[in-house]
Design a protein around this motif. Structure first.
Motif, PDB file in Angstrom:
ATOM      1  N   PRO A  10     -11.748  -2.760  -1.683  1.00 42.41           N
ATOM      2  CA  PRO A  10     -10.387  -2.499  -2.171  1.00 42.41           C
ATOM      3  C   PRO A  10      -9.601  -1.618  -1.187  1.00 42.41           C
ATOM      4  O   PRO A  10     -10.180  -0.772  -0.495  1.00 42.41           O
ATOM      5  CB  PRO A  10     -10.635  -1.767  -3.493  1.00 42.41           C
ATOM      6  N   GLU A  12      -5.386   0.193  -0.169  1.00 47.05           N
ATOM      7  CA  GLU A  12      -4.108   0.708  -0.667  1.00 47.05           C
ATOM      8  C   GLU A  12      -2.933  -0.157  -0.234  1.00 47.05           C
ATOM      9  O   GLU A  12      -1.932  -0.241  -0.929  1.00 47.05           O
ATOM     10  CB  GLU A  12      -3.874   2.128  -0.139  1.00 47.05           C
ATOM     11  N   THR A  14      -0.049  -2.854   0.874  1.00 50.27           N
ATOM     12  CA  THR A  14       0.608  -3.937   0.121  1.00 50.27           C
ATOM     13  C   THR A  14       1.431  -4.871   1.015  1.00 50.27           C
ATOM     14  O   THR A  14       2.233  -5.646   0.513  1.00 50.27           O
ATOM     15  CB  THR A  14       1.530  -3.350  -0.964  1.00 50.27           C
ATOM     16  N   ALA A  18      -2.768  -6.252   3.515  1.00 48.33           N
ATOM     17  CA  ALA A  18      -3.156  -6.934   2.274  1.00 48.33           C
ATOM     18  C   ALA A  18      -3.179  -8.448   2.480  1.00 48.33           C
ATOM     19  O   ALA A  18      -4.095  -9.139   2.011  1.00 48.33           O
ATOM     20  CB  ALA A  18      -2.196  -6.560   1.151  1.00 48.33           C
ATOM     21  N   PHE A 167       1.837  -8.448  -3.311  1.00 47.76           N
ATOM     22  CA  PHE A 167       0.779  -7.442  -3.283  1.00 47.76           C
ATOM     23  C   PHE A 167       1.203  -6.155  -3.980  1.00 47.76           C
ATOM     24  O   PHE A 167       0.367  -5.468  -4.565  1.00 47.76           O
ATOM     25  CB  PHE A 167       0.313  -7.199  -1.851  1.00 47.76           C
ATOM     26  N   GLN A 170       0.418  -6.901  -7.469  1.00 48.44           N
ATOM     27  CA  GLN A 170      -1.030  -6.887  -7.708  1.00 48.44           C
ATOM     28  C   GLN A 170      -1.564  -5.468  -7.800  1.00 48.44           C
ATOM     29  O   GLN A 170      -2.406  -5.163  -8.638  1.00 48.44           O
ATOM     30  CB  GLN A 170      -1.769  -7.633  -6.593  1.00 48.44           C
ATOM     31  N   LYS A 171      -1.078  -4.588  -6.943  1.00 47.76           N
ATOM     32  CA  LYS A 171      -1.566  -3.210  -6.924  1.00 47.76           C
ATOM     33  C   LYS A 171      -1.107  -2.447  -8.153  1.00 47.76           C
ATOM     34  O   LYS A 171      -1.866  -1.677  -8.738  1.00 47.76           O
ATOM     35  CB  LYS A 171      -1.100  -2.491  -5.661  1.00 47.76           C
ATOM     36  N   ASP A 175      -4.607   3.113  -7.418  1.00 45.77           N
ATOM     37  CA  ASP A 175      -4.736   3.734  -6.098  1.00 45.77           C
ATOM     38  C   ASP A 175      -5.174   2.710  -5.058  1.00 45.77           C
ATOM     39  O   ASP A 175      -4.674   2.698  -3.940  1.00 45.77           O
ATOM     40  CB  ASP A 175      -5.755   4.879  -6.133  1.00 45.77           C
ATOM     41  N   VAL A 176      -6.138   1.864  -5.426  1.00 46.63           N
ATOM     42  CA  VAL A 176      -6.619   0.799  -4.559  1.00 46.63           C
ATOM     43  C   VAL A 176      -6.781  -0.472  -5.389  1.00 46.63           C
ATOM     44  O   VAL A 176      -6.875  -0.408  -6.620  1.00 46.63           O
ATOM     45  CB  VAL A 176      -7.961   1.159  -3.870  1.00 46.63           C
ATOM     46  N   TYR A 177      -6.821  -1.603  -4.720  1.00 41.40           N
ATOM     47  CA  TYR A 177      -6.955  -2.899  -5.390  1.00 41.40           C
ATOM     48  C   TYR A 177      -7.520  -3.899  -4.393  1.00 41.40           C
ATOM     49  O   TYR A 177      -7.642  -3.610  -3.201  1.00 41.40           O
ATOM     50  CB  TYR A 177      -5.597  -3.367  -5.934  1.00 41.40           C
ATOM     51  N   PRO A 179      -6.568  -7.336  -2.787  1.00 46.38           N
ATOM     52  CA  PRO A 179      -5.499  -8.331  -2.675  1.00 46.38           C
ATOM     53  C   PRO A 179      -6.037  -9.760  -2.665  1.00 46.38           C
ATOM     54  O   PRO A 179      -7.083 -10.033  -2.081  1.00 46.38           O
ATOM     55  CB  PRO A 179      -4.827  -7.995  -1.348  1.00 46.38           C
TER      56      PRO A 179
END
Length: 189
Positions: A10, A12, A14, A18, A167, A170-171, A175-177, A179
């Protein structure tokens, strides 16, 4: 360059990072209507020294017996480099790979969650050079700014139909994800 870390964790970011991670996570892309590109690795340095992070190809892939170097752009306005700059940068990267492939193969560095390859093969004249961006990027640079990319030899330009805010949505508030992009198909411009 220090130890290469996992790139499919994951993040941060975007925007372009990402986009890059989502493409690598998909594992493959269908170019046009039928040609498949398998994605191997990202952001590997092509030159030694302290500033090696500045000289990294965004994506490295394979299409049958032919390799692919890809420069990514993601956005919807002038905050991203124009396609002509991206094309020249990509040509410069390939030229450096051609002159450094022996050292690159000796260093044998790849991300632990990516697929290995030989730089000697990437240095080939048959390697495809691609500038890839989201549709909003192309609408801005080709439509609004009237940049001409059609006279640039040796570069394939592609568009991926995903919104510029994909993105960010999506986030959300996380804090984190991780993509993702749902399309594996890219259109050749």
């Amino acid at each position: 360059m220090g130890k290469l870390v996992e790139v499919l964790k994951p993040i941060e970011a975007t925007t372009e990072t990402a986009f890059q991670r989502a493409i690598l996570r998909n594992g493959r892309t269908i170019l046009g209507s039928h040609t498949e590109i398998e994605w191997l690795d990202i952001e590997l340095p092509i030159e030694g020294g302290r500033n090696s992070r500045k000289q990294c190809v965004d994506l490295i892939g394979r299409m049958g017996n032919r390799y692919v170097l890809c420069e990514l752009k993601f956005g919807k306005d002038s905050r991203t480099d124009n396609p002509n700059f991206a094309a020249e940068e990509l040509k410069c990267y390939h030229k450096k790979i051609k002159s450094n492939w022996i050292e690159l193969d000796k260093s044998c560095k790849h991300h632990p969650d990516a697929k290995p390859f030989l730089w000697k093969e990437v240095a080939s004249d048959s390697t495809m050079l691609m500038v890839v961006a989201n549709a909003s990027y192309w609408a801005y640079w080709l439509g609004h700014r009237n940049i001409d990319i059609f006279g640039i030899e040796g570069i394939v330009f592609c568009s991926v139909d995903i919104p510029a805010d994909s993105f960010v949505k999506q986030k959300g508030d996380a804090d984190v994800y991780t993509p993702i992009i749902k399309t594996e198909c890219w259109d050749i411009i």
